[in-house]
Design a protein around this motif. Structure first.
Motif, PDB file in Angstrom:
ATOM      1  N   CYS A   1      63.669 115.210 -14.089  1.00 53.57           N
ATOM      2  CA  CYS A   1      64.758 114.244 -14.295  1.00 53.57           C
ATOM      3  C   CYS A   1      66.002 114.638 -13.513  1.00 53.57           C
ATOM      4  CB  CYS A   1      65.081 114.113 -15.779  1.00 53.57           C
ATOM      5  SG  CYS A   1      63.798 113.268 -16.708  1.00 53.57           S
ATOM      6  N   VAL A   2      66.344 115.911 -13.537  1.00 58.52           N
ATOM      7  CA  VAL A   2      67.520 116.370 -12.794  1.00 58.52           C
ATOM      8  C   VAL A   2      67.312 116.145 -11.304  1.00 58.52           C
ATOM      9  CG1 VAL A   2      68.812 118.446 -12.128  1.00 58.52           C
ATOM     10  CG2 VAL A   2      68.311 118.007 -14.526  1.00 58.52           C
ATOM     11  N   PHE A   3      66.125 116.449 -10.803  1.00 52.35           N
ATOM     12  CA  PHE A   3      65.829 116.211  -9.389  1.00 52.35           C
ATOM     13  C   PHE A   3      65.960 114.732  -9.050  1.00 52.35           C
ATOM     14  CE2 PHE A   3      62.728 114.978  -6.157  1.00 52.35           C
ATOM     15  CZ  PHE A   3      63.239 115.673  -5.076  1.00 52.35           C
ATOM     16  N   ALA A   4      65.433 113.858  -9.913  1.00 50.72           N
ATOM     17  CA  ALA A   4      65.509 112.422  -9.655  1.00 50.72           C
ATOM     18  C   ALA A   4      66.955 111.937  -9.645  1.00 50.72           C
ATOM     19  CB  ALA A   4      64.693 111.654 -10.698  1.00 50.72           C
ATOM     20  N   VAL A   5      67.772 112.413 -10.577  1.00 46.60           N
ATOM     21  CA  VAL A   5      69.178 111.996 -10.631  1.00 46.60           C
ATOM     22  C   VAL A   5      69.925 112.475  -9.389  1.00 46.60           C
ATOM     23  CG1 VAL A   5      71.342 112.363 -11.871  1.00 46.60           C
ATOM     24  CG2 VAL A   5      69.274 111.783 -13.123  1.00 46.60           C
TER      25      VAL A   5
ATOM     26  N   ALA B   1      68.617 113.206  -6.449  1.00 48.50           N
ATOM     27  CA  ALA B   1      68.116 112.470  -5.292  1.00 48.50           C
ATOM     28  C   ALA B   1      68.698 111.061  -5.245  1.00 48.50           C
ATOM     29  CB  ALA B   1      66.588 112.404  -5.329  1.00 48.50           C
ATOM     30  N   PHE B   2      68.753 110.390  -6.389  1.00 44.60           N
ATOM     31  CA  PHE B   2      69.333 109.045  -6.424  1.00 44.60           C
ATOM     32  C   PHE B   2      70.819 109.077  -6.080  1.00 44.60           C
ATOM     33  CE2 PHE B   2      71.506 105.631  -8.700  1.00 44.60           C
ATOM     34  CZ  PHE B   2      70.908 104.547  -8.075  1.00 44.60           C
TER      35      PHE B   2
ATOM     36  N   THR C   1      72.400 111.276  -4.252  1.00 43.43           N
ATOM     37  CA  THR C   1      72.523 111.546  -2.819  1.00 43.43           C
ATOM     38  C   THR C   1      72.240 110.290  -2.011  1.00 43.43           C
ATOM     39  OG1 THR C   1      71.831 113.819  -3.209  1.00 43.43           O
ATOM     40  CG2 THR C   1      71.703 113.014  -0.946  1.00 43.43           C
ATOM     41  N   TYR C   2      71.181 109.590  -2.365  1.00 37.43           N
ATOM     42  CA  TYR C   2      70.845 108.342  -1.679  1.00 37.43           C
ATOM     43  C   TYR C   2      71.975 107.322  -1.806  1.00 37.43           C
ATOM     44  CZ  TYR C   2      68.517 103.941  -0.624  1.00 37.43           C
ATOM     45  OH  TYR C   2      68.202 102.720  -0.106  1.00 37.43           O
ATOM     46  N   ALA C   3      72.527 107.175  -3.012  1.00 33.46           N
ATOM     47  CA  ALA C   3      73.600 106.205  -3.232  1.00 33.46           C
ATOM     48  C   ALA C   3      74.849 106.562  -2.428  1.00 33.46           C
ATOM     49  CB  ALA C   3      73.934 106.127  -4.726  1.00 33.46           C
ATOM     50  N   ILE C   4      75.177 107.831  -2.374  1.00 37.37           N
ATOM     51  CA  ILE C   4      76.361 108.250  -1.614  1.00 37.37           C
ATOM     52  C   ILE C   4      76.162 108.000  -0.132  1.00 37.37           C
ATOM     53  CG2 ILE C   4      77.694 110.281  -0.913  1.00 37.37           C
ATOM     54  CD1 ILE C   4      77.290 111.305  -3.815  1.00 37.37           C
ATOM     55  N   VAL C   5      74.996 108.325   0.391  1.00 38.33           N
ATOM     56  CA  VAL C   5      74.716 108.101   1.819  1.00 38.33           C
ATOM     57  C   VAL C   5      74.741 106.614   2.147  1.00 38.33           C
ATOM     58  CG1 VAL C   5      72.927 108.298   3.590  1.00 38.33           C
ATOM     59  CG2 VAL C   5      73.487 110.260   2.163  1.00 38.33           C
ATOM     60  N   ARG C   6      74.112 105.796   1.293  1.00 38.25           N
ATOM     61  CA  ARG C   6      74.107 104.353   1.548  1.00 38.25           C
ATOM     62  C   ARG C   6      75.516 103.769   1.454  1.00 38.25           C
ATOM     63  NH1 ARG C   6      70.621 101.628   4.198  1.00 38.25           N
ATOM     64  NH2 ARG C   6      71.078  99.825   2.933  1.00 38.25           N
ATOM     65  N   TYR C   7      76.308 104.241   0.506  1.00 37.99           N
ATOM     66  CA  TYR C   7      77.684 103.762   0.390  1.00 37.99           C
ATOM     67  C   TYR C   7      78.482 104.150   1.628  1.00 37.99           C
ATOM     68  CZ  TYR C   7      82.425 103.130  -1.264  1.00 37.99           C
ATOM     69  OH  TYR C   7      83.731 102.745  -1.375  1.00 37.99           O
ATOM     70  N   TRP C   8      78.315 105.358   2.111  1.00 41.96           N
ATOM     71  CA  TRP C   8      79.015 105.804   3.316  1.00 41.96           C
ATOM     72  C   TRP C   8      78.599 104.948   4.513  1.00 41.96           C
ATOM     73  CZ3 TRP C   8      76.893 108.361   7.686  1.00 41.96           C
ATOM     74  CH2 TRP C   8      77.853 108.792   8.604  1.00 41.96           C
ATOM     75  N   MET C   9      77.294 104.643   4.632  1.00 42.90           N
ATOM     76  CA  MET C   9      76.832 103.800   5.739  1.00 42.90           C
ATOM     77  C   MET C   9      77.391 102.383   5.620  1.00 42.90           C
ATOM     78  SD  MET C   9      72.888 105.159   5.989  1.00 42.90           S
ATOM     79  CE  MET C   9      72.352 103.774   6.940  1.00 42.90           C
ATOM     80  N   PHE C  10      77.448 101.875   4.385  1.00 41.48           N
ATOM     81  CA  PHE C  10      77.987 100.532   4.163  1.00 41.48           C
ATOM     82  C   PHE C  10      79.464 100.475   4.527  1.00 41.48           C
ATOM     83  CE2 PHE C  10      80.256  97.673   1.239  1.00 41.48           C
ATOM     84  CZ  PHE C  10      79.700  96.465   1.632  1.00 41.48           C
TER      85      PHE C  10
END
Length: 119
Positions: free
Chosen positions: A27-31, A33-34, A36-45
């Motif tokens: 669960c900690v790994f999934a949170v 990872a999510f 990190t993905y959200a931050i990267v996508r927000y930065w790209m947006f």
């Protein structure tokens, strides 16, 4: 085959803790990872949206969406309107029995999952 009068064997408690540790780590790994993905996508947006827009471009959004996004927008609007209007139409045309049937059919999957799901 169990012997008569023998105490039933209890499951090993250390085995349960292993599963807890594995599930918490997963669960900690999934949170992480999510997040990190959200931050990267927000930065790209934000980097993509860095160009300045005119008020007309902001209000009308001409040429900024693909035909698939527009199609899904119309589809979701139609489905939302259908969900809001259908029970009242059922009541007007077919009576309260149809509304009760609609409610049962809508809620039945939740009850089936509660009945047959993991306990």
């Amino acid at each position: 085959m169990a012997t008569v009068g023998a105490a039933p064997s209890m499951p090993d408690e250390s085995q349960d803790y292993k599963y807890f540790i594995i599930s918490y780590c997963t669960c900690v790994f999934a949170v992480v990872a999510f997040a990190t993905y959200a931050i990267v996508r927000y930065w790209m947006f934000r980097r993509k949206q860095a160009r300045s827009e005119t008020p007309d471009g902001f209000i009308t959004a001409r040429g900024t969406q693909s035909k698939w996004r527009i199609m899904y927008s119309f589809f979701s609007s139609a489905v939302g309107a259908w969900c809001l209007v259908s029970p009242s139409q059922f009541a007007v045309y077919n009576g309260i029995v149809t509304v009760a049937t609609y409610a049962i059919a809508s809620g039945l999957p939740v009850f089936i999952l509660a009945l047959f799901g993991n306990k």
